[in-house]
Structure formats: C-alpha cells, structure tokens
Design a protein around this motif. Structure first.
Motif, PDB file in Angstrom:
ATOM      1  N   THR A 330       4.575  21.412  19.199  1.00  0.00           N
ATOM      2  CA  THR A 330       4.830  20.030  19.615  1.00  0.00           C
ATOM      3  C   THR A 330       4.379  19.065  18.529  1.00  0.00           C
ATOM      4  O   THR A 330       3.308  19.215  17.949  1.00  0.00           O
ATOM      5  N   ARG A 331       5.197  18.054  18.274  1.00  0.00           N
ATOM      6  CA  ARG A 331       4.869  17.059  17.242  1.00  0.00           C
ATOM      7  C   ARG A 331       4.272  15.813  17.898  1.00  0.00           C
ATOM      8  O   ARG A 331       4.882  15.216  18.779  1.00  0.00           O
ATOM      9  N   PHE A 332       3.097  15.423  17.419  1.00  0.00           N
ATOM     10  CA  PHE A 332       2.407  14.240  17.927  1.00  0.00           C
ATOM     11  C   PHE A 332       2.185  13.254  16.787  1.00  0.00           C
ATOM     12  O   PHE A 332       2.085  13.648  15.623  1.00  0.00           O
ATOM     13  N   MET A 333       2.068  11.984  17.137  1.00  0.00           N
ATOM     14  CA  MET A 333       1.736  10.964  16.144  1.00  0.00           C
ATOM     15  C   MET A 333       0.533  10.162  16.643  1.00  0.00           C
ATOM     16  O   MET A 333       0.622   9.470  17.660  1.00  0.00           O
ATOM     17  N   PRO A 334      -0.617  10.260  15.948  1.00  0.00           N
ATOM     18  CA  PRO A 334      -1.765   9.442  16.343  1.00  0.00           C
ATOM     19  C   PRO A 334      -1.501   7.974  16.046  1.00  0.00           C
ATOM     20  O   PRO A 334      -0.733   7.637  15.146  1.00  0.00           O
ATOM     21  N   ASN A 335      -2.137   7.108  16.800  1.00  0.00           N
ATOM     22  CA  ASN A 335      -1.943   5.669  16.639  1.00  0.00           C
ATOM     23  C   ASN A 335      -2.921   5.146  15.590  1.00  0.00           C
ATOM     24  O   ASN A 335      -3.960   4.578  15.913  1.00  0.00           O
ATOM     25  N   LEU A 336      -2.597   5.365  14.337  1.00  0.00           N
ATOM     26  CA  LEU A 336      -3.458   4.911  13.253  1.00  0.00           C
ATOM     27  C   LEU A 336      -3.269   3.413  13.035  1.00  0.00           C
ATOM     28  O   LEU A 336      -2.171   2.886  13.158  1.00  0.00           O
ATOM     29  N   SER A 337      -4.328   2.742  12.682  1.00  0.00           N
ATOM     30  CA  SER A 337      -4.226   1.309  12.421  1.00  0.00           C
ATOM     31  C   SER A 337      -3.631   1.078  11.037  1.00  0.00           C
ATOM     32  O   SER A 337      -3.443   2.004  10.257  1.00  0.00           O
ATOM     33  N   GLY A 338      -3.334  -0.171  10.744  1.00  0.00           N
ATOM     34  CA  GLY A 338      -2.779  -0.510   9.443  1.00  0.00           C
ATOM     35  C   GLY A 338      -1.410  -1.147   9.502  1.00  0.00           C
ATOM     36  O   GLY A 338      -0.845  -1.487   8.465  1.00  0.00           O
ATOM     37  N   ALA A 339      -0.877  -1.334  10.707  1.00  0.00           N
ATOM     38  CA  ALA A 339       0.443  -1.953  10.842  1.00  0.00           C
ATOM     39  C   ALA A 339       0.349  -3.419  11.254  1.00  0.00           C
ATOM     40  O   ALA A 339       1.371  -4.065  11.468  1.00  0.00           O
ATOM     41  N   ASP A 340      -0.866  -3.966  11.365  1.00  0.00           N
ATOM     42  CA  ASP A 340      -1.049  -5.346  11.789  1.00  0.00           C
ATOM     43  C   ASP A 340      -0.783  -6.313  10.633  1.00  0.00           C
ATOM     44  O   ASP A 340      -0.674  -5.920   9.468  1.00  0.00           O
ATOM     45  N   HIS A 341      -0.687  -7.598  10.960  1.00  0.00           N
ATOM     46  CA  HIS A 341      -0.353  -8.615   9.962  1.00  0.00           C
ATOM     47  C   HIS A 341      -1.368  -8.652   8.823  1.00  0.00           C
ATOM     48  O   HIS A 341      -0.981  -8.719   7.639  1.00  0.00           O
ATOM     49  N   GLU A 342      -2.659  -8.598   9.145  1.00  0.00           N
ATOM     50  CA  GLU A 342      -3.682  -8.670   8.097  1.00  0.00           C
ATOM     51  C   GLU A 342      -3.597  -7.479   7.151  1.00  0.00           C
ATOM     52  O   GLU A 342      -3.774  -7.628   5.938  1.00  0.00           O
ATOM     53  N   SER A 343      -3.329  -6.304   7.689  1.00  0.00           N
ATOM     54  CA  SER A 343      -3.191  -5.116   6.841  1.00  0.00           C
ATOM     55  C   SER A 343      -2.003  -5.254   5.903  1.00  0.00           C
ATOM     56  O   SER A 343      -2.058  -4.859   4.731  1.00  0.00           O
ATOM     57  N   TRP A 344      -0.901  -5.810   6.405  1.00  0.00           N
ATOM     58  CA  TRP A 344       0.263  -6.025   5.548  1.00  0.00           C
ATOM     59  C   TRP A 344      -0.048  -7.045   4.456  1.00  0.00           C
ATOM     60  O   TRP A 344       0.410  -6.902   3.314  1.00  0.00           O
ATOM     61  N   GLN A 345      -0.831  -8.061   4.769  1.00  0.00           N
ATOM     62  CA  GLN A 345      -1.222  -9.024   3.739  1.00  0.00           C
ATOM     63  C   GLN A 345      -2.070  -8.340   2.667  1.00  0.00           C
ATOM     64  O   GLN A 345      -1.913  -8.599   1.471  1.00  0.00           O
ATOM     65  N   MET A 346      -2.975  -7.471   3.084  1.00  0.00           N
ATOM     66  CA  MET A 346      -3.772  -6.702   2.125  1.00  0.00           C
ATOM     67  C   MET A 346      -2.881  -5.801   1.275  1.00  0.00           C
ATOM     68  O   MET A 346      -3.077  -5.662   0.069  1.00  0.00           O
ATOM     69  N   ARG A 347      -1.891  -5.208   1.921  1.00  0.00           N
ATOM     70  CA  ARG A 347      -0.972  -4.307   1.211  1.00  0.00           C
ATOM     71  C   ARG A 347      -0.201  -5.085   0.142  1.00  0.00           C
ATOM     72  O   ARG A 347      -0.052  -4.624  -1.000  1.00  0.00           O
ATOM     73  N   GLY A 348       0.295  -6.265   0.505  1.00  0.00           N
ATOM     74  CA  GLY A 348       1.018  -7.078  -0.466  1.00  0.00           C
ATOM     75  C   GLY A 348       0.137  -7.470  -1.635  1.00  0.00           C
ATOM     76  O   GLY A 348       0.579  -7.478  -2.794  1.00  0.00           O
ATOM     77  N   ALA A 349      -1.135  -7.811  -1.353  1.00  0.00           N
ATOM     78  CA  ALA A 349      -2.062  -8.159  -2.425  1.00  0.00           C
ATOM     79  C   ALA A 349      -2.310  -6.964  -3.333  1.00  0.00           C
ATOM     80  O   ALA A 349      -2.405  -7.103  -4.570  1.00  0.00           O
TER      81      ALA A 349
END
Length: 500
Positions: A330-349
C-alpha cells in the motif's frame, strides 16, 4: 531538461571489481536506499563493465539527453574493499587503491566524486552504506584526487533534515579545499516550521567561503511529497527505532509489525524525534495514495485518521493492518509541512540566493516515492506563474545558464551562437504537471511515479527533436559528457552567479 548529472549521493554503478557479488550488492543497495526496483536493475542493466570508462561507453551506445556521471564513493569502496566496505576503516593501502581507481575513473570522463554520510542511507541489510564507514583521512585523500582533473567537482549528502553539525560543515569545507573545487550538497528543503535548520544549512556556504572554500546548496523546487510503502521501507526506517524492523525480510517484517507490543514500542520511539523525521509520527495525517487490492480502492485519497475513526482503531493500527493485508505494498503519503505560503516565500528566496542552485530532481531514483522529477515544471508553474516568486527570464536563467556556469559546462546552458542547440519549447501560460500516477513501464514491468508535462511542446538535444507534443521521436542524439572535454574547471574563488 536536456542535460542530466547522475552518480550523486555517493551512488554510482561503476566502477565494479568484476566479482558478481559486488554488482549484486550494489543492485540491492540501490533498490533499498534509492527506491529502484530490483527486478528492473536485474533485467534492464547489463552490468557488463568493470571500469568507469567501459560504463560510459555502454551509456554512449544510445542516450536521448546529455548525461554526465560522478564517481560514487560506495562503488569505489566496494570495488576495493569487498565485504570490508561495511564496518571497517580503510587501511592506507586500501585508500591508495581507491584513489587510484577514482583517478582512472576521472581520467576516463567522470565528472567528479560524490559521497554520503546521511543517517538515512542504509543498504539492503539495514547497514550504513559503504561511504558512511569512511574516515576523514579517506575523504580528504579522495577529494584531493579530484584536484588533478579538469572540469570536476564534489557532491555529498550530509545531515539530512537537520541543522548541520559544525564537524560536518568543517568536513565539507576541507573537502572543497583539498579538491580546489566546489562542493554541492543535497538537499536544502525550505520549510517555515524549521527556519533555524534552513538558516543553519545555508550558513555552511558562508563558513566555507570565509576559509577560501566553496559549498553550494542544491535547493528543492517544491514541498517534497513522499509516497512511502512498508515494503520498500525507505524514510520509514529513519524513524527512531524503526530501522531494525524495516531491515528484516518482508515475511519477518510483517510478523513484527503485526505484534501489538512491538507496534506500541515503534510508535513511542517515533514520537521521541523532533524535526521533519519526527513529523512522520503523525499517523492520522497520512493519506492512502494507492492500494494494491481492488476491494480497497475506495480508500484511495482518504486519510489514515478517517479510516481509523471509521474502524474504531488507533491510527497506526489502521495503517499497519491495511499495509499487512496488502503485503506491505500500500502506498501512503505523510503530511509533511512545507507547502504553506511562508515556506514558498523561503523557497523563492533560496532560488535567488547565490549560495544555492535549483535542482534535486532525483529523477531515476526513488521512483516509487518522490515526485520531484518534474522540478523544472514546478518552478515554472508554481514559482513563476502562480506564486510570482521569480520572473520567467530569471527562472529560466537559474535552471539553465547558472548551473551550466557553476559546473563548468562548455557551450551549453544558453541560446547563443556557437552553443549546442539544447532547447525546450514551452507555453508559459499553460506549463504544468499532470496528475501524479504510477506507470508500469520499467524493465520487468516495474512501476514508477509519473506525471505528464503539460504545455511542453518540443524538446531538442544537440539540434535534434527528441520530444514533440508529449511524444518521443525515438531519436538518441545525446552526448555522454566527459570531464575536461565537455567541462572546464571553475575556480572556487569565483562567484556562483558569474562563473564562466
């Protein structure tokens, strides 16, 4: 993309000693640590070489894109030390033999040296992979060999998902100085919940620069989605206390995971960790991605928490019961953080930071668990069009010309007279990733995660069309990139953004 670099993280499939058991060891190691189906490695890879030169010649028989390869530390160690590669410090003679083998591999076109010290990297027996048993003396000796060859660099994985220990920052710095080359580390994953980790990891570049070295982060293009199975065990085995159980053969593993007392111990151990690995213990938030049995298909897309509530079970019990019913497939996907707006701003930086390069596709590895293979599409879709973190022109520059300059690629990475015609034609208004799904098209019928590239109309490599409107033309115009011939040395004192 039109050019790829393989052999990262200390994992290459050359050189080989010529002993069948060494090729078998590498196959099983790659299946465990890199999520490559063992049946595909057995059926689709000839394993007919010993030297790195012979390996490159095999690849050169037909490749669609340009491809270059680093020489992996674990293959070197296994070829020289055999079974002693696990659990033993290399002798002086063994270090010399590894250096000689690396020297020959770079002379034949290897692009550099890669290694891993990451605690998440274990072989098929659950033991740390060969490179994790190396001493600093061994690492520095191998890094020094790289200095002798034009157009080479270093790559490594250090403290995965945590703040870098000072000793590892110093180790990366000293390796860069020994090689007189940049060291590219994998992977920086911006996450607003772990801003301190992010800042600490990026600061490794500053520490190195202050000592005359160059350390560059490879930054992930998106919030990394992990599709995990209790059969493969990768990442799950990094949770506190889970490693020994996940290293067992599947029948024994099922027996252990069926034991209520062992489940309690495993759950308790997992909850003791902090950081991204500790987040995995939030069993309720895991999503059921794909089921093996037809009667369970209705569960796809549901959370483990919802399933547990309906069955009146503890979340871990509900998840493990389902997995065991399906032989752990069975394939599962944990709910890892990092998809929020602040994380995306950090990613862009991070994308715009001269201490980092956009990448970390892991295409070809973790075939059944990580969706970052579409990294360039993700940057153009989410980073440019949807979130406006970069202008289109800068995004294209930072995914093409900048890495080409940073790694010294000759005559590639930009549209200019005299350069090779490596071109991707796409529509910026529609480029996107299609739905993530499994395709069973690998050798021996094994599966891989896949999504269609929407809005990509044509791909040309060395002036020849290899993809048009989503369909392969069958052309194989790619070149095997060789150090010196296709790359030039980039001095470690040169700024990343303007390296030429």
């Amino acid at each position: 993309m039109t050019t790829v670099f393989g052999g990262n993280c200390g994992f290459s499939i050359a050189p080989l000693s010529g002993k069948p058991e060494d090729a078998t060891y590498l196959m099983r190691m790659l299946s465990r640590v890199e999520g490559m189906p063992l049946e595909s490695l057995e059926a689709g890879v000839p394993w007919s070489w010993t030297s790195f030169a012979d390996y490159l010649a095999e690849v050169e028989r037909g490749v669609a894109v340009n491809a270059g390869f680093l020489v992996g530390h674990s293959a070197l160690r296994r070829a020289v030390m055999g079974d002693r590669a696990i659990g033993y410090t290399a002798s002086e003679d063994e270090i010399t033999a590894m250096c000689d083998l690396l020297d020959a591999s770079l002379q034949s076109g290897g692009l550099g040296f890669s290694t891993t010290l990451s605690a998440t990297h274990s072989d098929a027996e659950g033991q740390p992979v060969p490179s994790r048993h190396s001493s600093d003396t061994e690492l520095m000796a191998l890094a020094a060999v790289v200095r002798k060859h034009e157009g080479t660099w270093l790559e490594m994985v250090s403290d995965t998902g945590t703040s870098f220990k000072l000793e590892n920052v110093e180790r990366m710095t000293q390796m860069s100085l020994a090689a007189e080359r940049s060291l590219n580390w994998n992977v920086l994953s911006p996450n607003s919940r772990y801003r301190e980790i992010y800042n600490n990891q990026l600061a490794a570049s500053d520490y190195a620069a202050g000592r005359g070295a160059k350390v560059i982060a490879l930054v992930a293009p998106q919030a990394i989605g992990l599709v995990l199975t209790f059969e493969a065990g990768m990442v799950i085995d990094a949770m506190n206390g889970w490693g020994p159980v996940m290293a067992l053969p599947v029948p024994e593993r099922i027996a252990k995971l069926s034991d209520p007392e062992i489940r309690k111990e495993l759950s308790h151990s997992a909850h003791q960790a902090s950081g991204p690995i500790g987040d995995l213990a939030d069993w309720s938030s895991w999503t059921i991605v794909e089921t093996e049995r037809e009667e369970n298909k209705a569960l796809e897309g549901q959370t483990v928490g919802a399933l547990a509530s309906r069955l009146n079970k503890a979340p871990l019990d509900a998840m493990l019961d389902l997995a065991i019913e399906e032989d752990l497939k069975t394939r599962f996907m944990p709910n890892l953080s990092g998809a929020d707006h602040e994380s995306w701003q950090m990613r862009g930086a991070a994308w715009r930071d001269d201490r980092a390069i956009i990448g970390a596709s892991d295409a070809g590895a973790h075939l059944n668990m990580i969706d970052t293979f579409a990294f360039s599409t993700q940057v153009l879709q989410q980073g440019v069009r949807e979130r406006r973190l970069l202008e289109l022109e800068e995004a294209v520059h930072r995914m093409t010309d900048l890495p080409a300059r940073a790694f010294g690629l000759r005559d590639r990475g930009r549209l200019a007279e005299g350069y090779y015609a490596d071109i991707v034609v796409f529509d910026p208004d529609t480029i996107a990733c299609g739905p993530l799904h499994t395709r069973n098209d690998l050798p021996a019928g094994a599966g891989r995660l896949y999504c269609d590239a929407i809005g990509v109309h044509h791909v040309l490599v060395n002036g020849q069309l290899i993809v048009t409107e989503g369909h392969s033309t069958g052309a194989l115009p790619g070149t095997v990139l060789r150090s010196g011939r296709d790359t030039r040395t980039v001095p470690i004192a040169s700024p990343l953004a303007s390296a030429a």
